[in-house]
Motif scaffolding. Structure first.
Motif, PDB file in Angstrom:
ATOM      1  N   PHE A  32     -87.481 -54.179  49.334  1.00 19.88           N
ATOM      2  CA  PHE A  32     -88.265 -53.033  49.516  1.00 19.88           C
ATOM      3  C   PHE A  32     -88.082 -52.080  48.021  1.00 19.88           C
ATOM      4  O   PHE A  32     -88.263 -50.932  48.127  1.00 19.88           O
ATOM      5  CB  PHE A  32     -87.852 -52.202  50.668  1.00 19.88           C
ATOM      6  CG  PHE A  32     -88.285 -52.915  51.889  1.00 19.88           C
ATOM      7  CD1 PHE A  32     -89.498 -53.257  52.070  1.00 19.88           C
ATOM      8  CD2 PHE A  32     -87.410 -53.370  52.872  1.00 19.88           C
ATOM      9  CE1 PHE A  32     -89.892 -53.650  53.186  1.00 19.88           C
ATOM     10  CE2 PHE A  32     -87.618 -54.025  53.976  1.00 19.88           C
ATOM     11  CZ  PHE A  32     -89.163 -54.346  54.371  1.00 19.88           C
ATOM     12  N   THR A  33     -87.672 -52.739  47.122  1.00 16.70           N
ATOM     13  CA  THR A  33     -87.116 -51.922  45.752  1.00 16.70           C
ATOM     14  C   THR A  33     -88.462 -50.950  45.233  1.00 16.70           C
ATOM     15  O   THR A  33     -88.167 -49.783  44.915  1.00 16.70           O
ATOM     16  CB  THR A  33     -86.807 -52.944  44.736  1.00 16.70           C
ATOM     17  OG1 THR A  33     -85.646 -53.648  45.110  1.00 16.70           O
ATOM     18  CG2 THR A  33     -86.314 -52.174  43.568  1.00 16.70           C
ATOM     19  N   ALA A  78     -90.235 -45.617  44.298  1.00 21.41           N
ATOM     20  CA  ALA A  78     -91.402 -44.506  44.476  1.00 21.41           C
ATOM     21  C   ALA A  78     -90.724 -43.289  45.212  1.00 21.41           C
ATOM     22  O   ALA A  78     -91.027 -42.214  44.957  1.00 21.41           O
ATOM     23  CB  ALA A  78     -92.376 -45.121  45.245  1.00 21.41           C
ATOM     24  N   MET A  79     -89.799 -43.655  46.260  1.00 20.97           N
ATOM     25  CA  MET A  79     -89.295 -42.595  46.999  1.00 20.97           C
ATOM     26  C   MET A  79     -88.381 -41.843  46.095  1.00 20.97           C
ATOM     27  O   MET A  79     -88.067 -40.616  46.076  1.00 20.97           O
ATOM     28  CB  MET A  79     -88.603 -43.105  48.385  1.00 20.97           C
ATOM     29  CG  MET A  79     -89.481 -43.493  49.199  1.00 20.97           C
ATOM     30  SD  MET A  79     -90.564 -42.136  49.939  1.00 20.97           S
ATOM     31  CE  MET A  79     -89.332 -41.621  50.972  1.00 20.97           C
ATOM     32  N   THR A  80     -87.276 -42.564  45.494  1.00 27.84           N
ATOM     33  CA  THR A  80     -86.437 -41.912  44.545  1.00 27.84           C
ATOM     34  C   THR A  80     -87.104 -41.197  43.569  1.00 27.84           C
ATOM     35  O   THR A  80     -86.375 -40.038  43.211  1.00 27.84           O
ATOM     36  CB  THR A  80     -85.489 -43.016  44.069  1.00 27.84           C
ATOM     37  OG1 THR A  80     -85.085 -43.741  45.102  1.00 27.84           O
ATOM     38  CG2 THR A  80     -84.392 -42.531  43.268  1.00 27.84           C
ATOM     39  N   SER A  81     -87.972 -41.571  42.714  1.00 25.34           N
ATOM     40  CA  SER A  81     -88.840 -40.873  41.827  1.00 25.34           C
ATOM     41  C   SER A  81     -89.553 -39.620  42.390  1.00 25.34           C
ATOM     42  O   SER A  81     -90.263 -38.971  41.522  1.00 25.34           O
ATOM     43  CB  SER A  81     -89.313 -41.654  40.935  1.00 25.34           C
ATOM     44  OG  SER A  81     -90.486 -42.282  41.666  1.00 25.34           O
ATOM     45  N   LYS A 108     -97.841 -42.159  45.217  1.00 29.43           N
ATOM     46  CA  LYS A 108     -98.057 -43.553  45.073  1.00 29.43           C
ATOM     47  C   LYS A 108     -97.455 -44.547  46.113  1.00 29.43           C
ATOM     48  O   LYS A 108     -97.651 -45.809  46.158  1.00 29.43           O
ATOM     49  CB  LYS A 108     -97.237 -44.159  43.801  1.00 29.43           C
ATOM     50  CG  LYS A 108     -97.573 -43.395  42.502  1.00 29.43           C
ATOM     51  CD  LYS A 108     -96.766 -43.876  41.433  1.00 29.43           C
ATOM     52  CE  LYS A 108     -97.316 -43.335  40.050  1.00 29.43           C
ATOM     53  NZ  LYS A 108     -96.501 -43.609  38.917  1.00 29.43           N
ATOM     54  N   ILE A 109     -96.692 -43.855  47.092  1.00 32.63           N
ATOM     55  CA  ILE A 109     -96.035 -44.690  48.343  1.00 32.63           C
ATOM     56  C   ILE A 109     -97.184 -45.523  49.186  1.00 32.63           C
ATOM     57  O   ILE A 109     -96.850 -46.856  49.471  1.00 32.63           O
ATOM     58  CB  ILE A 109     -95.659 -43.824  49.332  1.00 32.63           C
ATOM     59  CG1 ILE A 109     -94.578 -42.922  48.277  1.00 32.63           C
ATOM     60  CG2 ILE A 109     -94.866 -44.368  50.358  1.00 32.63           C
ATOM     61  CD1 ILE A 109     -93.076 -43.467  48.524  1.00 32.63           C
ATOM     62  N   ALA A 110     -98.212 -45.071  49.288  1.00 32.49           N
ATOM     63  CA  ALA A 110     -99.213 -45.825  50.091  1.00 32.49           C
ATOM     64  C   ALA A 110     -99.848 -47.134  49.584  1.00 32.49           C
ATOM     65  O   ALA A 110     -99.743 -48.096  50.049  1.00 32.49           O
ATOM     66  CB  ALA A 110    -100.418 -44.740  50.573  1.00 32.49           C
ATOM     67  N   CYS A 126     -87.593 -36.208  53.111  1.00 29.36           N
ATOM     68  CA  CYS A 126     -88.228 -36.014  51.796  1.00 29.36           C
ATOM     69  C   CYS A 126     -89.540 -36.177  51.711  1.00 29.36           C
ATOM     70  O   CYS A 126     -90.034 -35.027  51.099  1.00 29.36           O
ATOM     71  CB  CYS A 126     -87.640 -36.935  50.724  1.00 29.36           C
ATOM     72  SG  CYS A 126     -85.800 -36.889  50.531  1.00 29.36           S
ATOM     73  N   ILE A 127     -90.218 -37.025  52.131  1.00 26.85           N
ATOM     74  CA  ILE A 127     -91.783 -37.085  51.819  1.00 26.85           C
ATOM     75  C   ILE A 127     -92.461 -35.986  52.875  1.00 26.85           C
ATOM     76  O   ILE A 127     -93.305 -35.556  52.824  1.00 26.85           O
ATOM     77  CB  ILE A 127     -92.316 -38.433  52.133  1.00 26.85           C
ATOM     78  CG1 ILE A 127     -93.925 -38.416  51.880  1.00 26.85           C
ATOM     79  CG2 ILE A 127     -92.062 -39.191  53.479  1.00 26.85           C
ATOM     80  CD1 ILE A 127     -94.338 -39.900  51.476  1.00 26.85           C
TER      81      ILE A 127
END
Length: 197
Positions: A3-4, A9-12, A17-19, A109-110
């Motif tokens: 899941f890198t 995308a979450m870390t940055s 862009k997640i979807a 976070c999101i």
């Protein structure tokens, strides 16, 4: 399962862009015939679609999630509750759905980023739709207490009538396009012509 790309995308904080990252990864995994249902980050995937205001895709994803996952992972249902409120345009209830669940650190976070984005969007909606509005209604739309919403809109230049508990909306100045002077256009054309020949 790797899941890198989702974690990156979450870390940055690239929540927009997640979807797409999740959709692409899910498609890759599905075409390889790998069973992934129990491991898949459905909450983050749903929230990714909600963040970019793609409620149709969020609905489709929700319908495709196995019932056992929905039962075992209450956070998935909490994410969809936000989507449901958006789908039915129950704007005030969106904030209730956000605050009504104890989100995991990954989702928090999101969810916080979406909440901020959604509040700004609702503020712009109020700005364009109203000339006056009650403090109570504004608080519902923006998901704030009446005191907080009063402070927030006063900072934006709105005025408060304490007696009637009404707010007067300060409209944003309309930006008009600057007209191009025909003589300047002619000189520019002559200059470009001169450079080319």
């Amino acid at each position: 399962m790797d899941f890198t790309p989702i974690k990156d995308a979450m870390t940055s904080k690239s929540y927009g862009k997640i979807a797409d990252v999740c959709d692409d990864l899910m498609l890759q995994v599905s075409t390889q015939g790998i069973a992934f249902e129990d491991e898949w980050p459905y909450t983050i995937h749903l929230l990714g679609h909600i963040y970019v205001d793609d409620i149709n895709s969020a609905r489709f994803l929700w319908k495709s999630i196995p019932p056992a996952i929905k039962e075992r992972q209450p956070e998935v249902g909490a994410a969809w509750k936000i989507g449901q409120r958006l789908w039915t345009r129950d704007y005030a209830a969106v904030h209730e759905a956000i605050r009504g669940f104890e989100w995991s650190p990954e989702a928090q976070c999101i969810v916080a980023a979406f909440s901020e984005l959604y509040t700004k969007k609702m503020f712009q909606l109020l700005l364009s739709a109203y000339s006056t509005i009650s403090i109570q209604d504004t608080a519902l739309f923006l998901g704030m207490s009446e005191d907080d919403v009063t402070n927030y809109v006063v900072e934006q230049g709105w005025t408060v009538d304490s007696a009637s508990r009404m707010l007067t909306v300060k409209k944003q100045p309309i930006v008009t396009e600057q007209k191009l002077d025909p003589s300047k256009l002619q000189r520019l054309t002559e200059y470009v012509f001169h450079l080319e020949h």
